[in-house]
Write an enzyme that holds these catalytic residues in place. Sequence first.
Site, mmCIF file in Angstrom:
data_model
loop_
_atom_site.group_PDB
_atom_site.id
_atom_site.type_symbol
_atom_site.label_atom_id
_atom_site.label_comp_id
_atom_site.label_asym_id
_atom_site.label_seq_id
_atom_site.Cartn_x
_atom_site.Cartn_y
_atom_site.Cartn_z
ATOM 1 N N GLU A 255 0.817 -1.209 0.000
ATOM 2 C CA GLU A 255 0.000 0.000 0.000
ATOM 3 C C GLU A 255 0.851 1.259 0.000
ATOM 4 O OE1 GLU A 255 -4.405 0.240 1.654
ATOM 5 O OE2 GLU A 255 -2.926 0.456 3.256
ATOM 6 N N HIS B 290 8.041 -26.397 0.841
ATOM 7 C CA HIS B 290 7.330 -27.484 0.172
ATOM 8 C C HIS B 290 6.194 -26.965 -0.709
ATOM 9 C CE1 HIS B 290 9.448 -30.524 2.594
ATOM 10 N NE2 HIS B 290 9.385 -29.614 3.556
ATOM 11 N N LYS C 145 -13.859 1.667 -3.003
ATOM 12 C CA LYS C 145 -14.774 2.049 -1.922
ATOM 13 C C LYS C 145 -16.003 2.753 -2.476
ATOM 14 C CE LYS C 145 -11.025 2.584 1.457
ATOM 15 N NZ LYS C 145 -10.299 3.533 2.341
#
Length: 451
Positions: free
Chosen positions: A282, A303, A420
Amino acid sequence: MLYRQTIRWARAAELALAIDAGRERAQEALDALRRQRDDDRRPYLCLPARTDDLPAIEARAEAIRASGVGDVVVLGTGGSSLGTRALLALDGPTLGASSGLRVHVPDNLGATLMDAVLRDLDPARTHFIAVSKSGGTAETVAQTLTAFEAVSAALGPTRAAQAFTLVSEPGGSPLRRLAGQWGVATLDHDPDLGGRYSVMSVVGALPALLAGFDIAALRRGAGRVVDQALAPGADPAHVPAAEAAVLGHVAGEAAGAAIAVLLAYDDRLAPFTRWWAQLWAESLGKRGLGSTPVAALGPVDQHSQLQLYLDGPGDKLISLVKPVTAGTGPRVAPALTAGAGEGRLDYLSGRTIGDLVDAEADATAEALVRRGRPVRVLTIDRVDAETLGALMMHFMLETVITAHLIAVDPFDQPAVEEGKQLTRAALRGTGDALAAAVPAGLVSDLGVSAT
């Protein structure tokens, strides 16, 4: 030393000129940071040395404890929760045993998770801490409203108000206005302190204190990093955060390293890597710049991801956080390894779990270096509050210095506002606003029927 940083990259010698140029620009960043700290312009740089804010936080924590609750729920997301998670994870499942409180952070908003919070916790013995810098974060507002309604229905509005604390910046935001109407206790979030830089403030301090965490030690570790990095005349080549920022910048510019991996070799540091990923993404992902953060955990991700790091595209800068674990943990009995056949498990005979993890971390770093990958290892002697504070401040400084090198503002996040706005439009209407926003072009809408 709280931590030691070792950087290894086969191409560093041939890129010496670029590294030197990067250090010159990193010096500019350190000078600017020193001025900002001295002028009290960046709260995250000043928090490590502060103690004046702690009495009010400690008083609120004591009031919550005195109310007799057994559970505390932190309502928040992103910078309002990830740092708290990192602090609470530090001592594993025993953290909080001394205070008797269980602290929960249901930060990834979901219908089933919120149902579980409201269904499984006793409202008479639960305290809710709502954290939103702006006071208008949709997820936190929704959590707070549904929780307050549920507690009010069970206990009445007066007792419900006593079961909540709000942390938000001063002003007329929705949560501040509602808290005032309900009579909910409120603590101020510094308006100049971005959420992803706020872990050492009341945002992380209040829930962490309730869990028995040592906030003073956290700040002490952070302060040691600030003091070393911003000492007068500090050379960027000798400042770990600055040197790492330069390496990352040069690796990105000259070697196409567009992915930054943080691989921590301790379960207690897994939430810390998630906190870092938000800080990095961000703060730096702007105007087509920045590198993609990948939070990883060792040895388990050896793994799942290591094959890609070793044999896939050479587009990654890989950082390992390696606690010194040799000689710790349960020990493998030689008598048991002998039964597997001669020589088959001799390498484990008499060794501890910590020996194996330590060797795996070292071997992973060496294998990556041999493949020509840029590798940085942060070795820590202890996993404790002071060390975590040092690591957090290291990465805040590394992020801000990197932002200077690529010329972006590390304290804003302008692009997320569109999402938003579209969310609010969709909830207020019928969803047409979202469909209208899709650019012309190929749209695929496929599915598989259950019948």
